[in-house]
Scaffold this motif. Sequence first.
Motif, PDB file in Angstrom:
ATOM      1  N   SER A  73    -109.667  22.982   9.047  1.00  0.00           N
ATOM      2  CA  SER A  73    -109.505  22.360  10.462  1.00  0.00           C
ATOM      3  C   SER A  73    -110.603  22.103  11.090  1.00  0.00           C
ATOM      4  N   GLY A  74    -110.452  20.767  11.765  1.00  0.00           N
ATOM      5  CA  GLY A  74    -111.454  20.012  12.524  1.00  0.00           C
ATOM      6  C   GLY A  74    -111.256  18.677  12.440  1.00  0.00           C
ATOM      7  N   ARG A  75    -112.310  17.930  13.056  1.00  0.00           N
ATOM      8  CA  ARG A  75    -112.028  16.490  13.063  1.00  0.00           C
ATOM      9  C   ARG A  75    -113.204  15.934  12.207  1.00  0.00           C
ATOM     10  N   TYR A  76    -112.225  14.658  11.837  1.00  0.00           N
ATOM     11  CA  TYR A  76    -113.018  14.052  10.462  1.00  0.00           C
ATOM     12  C   TYR A  76    -112.904  12.503  11.022  1.00  0.00           C
ATOM     13  N   VAL A  77    -113.763  11.711   9.918  1.00  0.00           N
ATOM     14  CA  VAL A  77    -113.870  10.339  10.233  1.00  0.00           C
ATOM     15  C   VAL A  77    -113.534   9.736   8.908  1.00  0.00           C
ATOM     16  N   MET A  78    -112.520   8.863   8.680  1.00  0.00           N
ATOM     17  CA  MET A  78    -112.254   8.099   7.468  1.00  0.00           C
ATOM     18  C   MET A  78    -112.861   6.504   7.420  1.00  0.00           C
ATOM     19  N   THR A  79    -113.212   6.092   6.295  1.00  0.00           N
ATOM     20  CA  THR A  79    -113.896   4.923   6.197  1.00  0.00           C
ATOM     21  C   THR A  79    -113.224   4.369   4.998  1.00  0.00           C
ATOM     22  N   ALA A  80    -113.261   3.268   4.787  1.00  0.00           N
ATOM     23  CA  ALA A  80    -112.992   2.422   3.392  1.00  0.00           C
ATOM     24  C   ALA A  80    -113.995   1.442   3.142  1.00  0.00           C
ATOM     25  N   ALA A  81    -114.599   1.427   1.763  1.00  0.00           N
ATOM     26  CA  ALA A  81    -115.443   0.385   1.509  1.00  0.00           C
ATOM     27  C   ALA A  81    -115.686   0.417  -0.016  1.00  0.00           C
ATOM     28  N   LEU A  82    -116.011  -0.655  -0.432  1.00  0.00           N
ATOM     29  CA  LEU A  82    -116.573  -0.891  -1.870  1.00  0.00           C
ATOM     30  C   LEU A  82    -117.947   0.122  -2.096  1.00  0.00           C
ATOM     31  N   ALA A  83    -117.969   0.750  -3.329  1.00  0.00           N
ATOM     32  CA  ALA A  83    -119.023   1.518  -3.402  1.00  0.00           C
ATOM     33  C   ALA A  83    -120.184   0.733  -3.703  1.00  0.00           C
ATOM     34  N   PRO A  84    -121.479   1.015  -3.495  1.00  0.00           N
ATOM     35  CA  PRO A  84    -122.691   0.206  -3.478  1.00  0.00           C
ATOM     36  C   PRO A  84    -122.880  -0.289  -5.089  1.00  0.00           C
TER      37      PRO A  84
END
Length: 252
Positions: free
Chosen positions: A107-118
């Motif tokens: 439980s907790g707050r999260y951040v989601m991202t989306a991107a191509l891997a380097p």
Amino acid sequence: MLRRSPPPPSSVPFAVPDGHGVIEVTGDEGGSLLLLAGDPVFLEAGDGCGSVGRLAARAGTGGPGLSEVKYLTEWLGAPNLVPDPRTGRAGPPDPERLRPLTSLLASGRYVMTAALAPPDLRVVHPRALQVQGWYADEELALVTTDVWPPRDHRAVRGYRDRIRAGDGLPALVVLFPTAESRVGYLLDGHHKLAAYEQAGVRPMVIGLTPQVPRPIRRDDLDRARAAFSDGALRDRGDALGRVFSSMRAEPV
């Protein structure tokens, strides 16, 4: 005059108010620990020292059902995440799309991202029990949490052919201890990652990160020290011993 649509956000915060606590990552960019069902499973630290269905099974009664898991797996095969040609970033999906997986997080707050891997990407398989050099030259290292390389070659070929045909980019789901970390735990997408490697294409990564980093707890560190001490420390030439002695931990 034609008006341009605003660019998608670079990240989307979301909350997990009633998580099952099956998946948890503690630590920071200097060293982190992955816990599954409360057990320390994978340690990633300065010396180098899956599957949604497998993870969901650990939740037991009340966890995500088979139909939910199957739906998520199929969606991750072609989530329609279109990367910006300049930055490689994509608008993150609605967090509800990943609910069968995110419900397994602590439980907790999260951040989601989306991107191509380097372009400079390393895959690390911790079960190899070998000393790994620190990832100084790589922009991202992915720590596998399931069998690597995958044994289902048919599934890998299917994803590879889809990638080469341009039928959409399948997505990996990776859990990071902090936003600054260059090391993440591959929760889902081992077959997809192998397909990307065969196709010679940078993988699309959906990143999940705790909004506030979780310090490694003293009891978790003690259990991890014991778990990795049976032959592993000897094989690694005390590399992990130096890591353990330097890692920060919170008392219980």
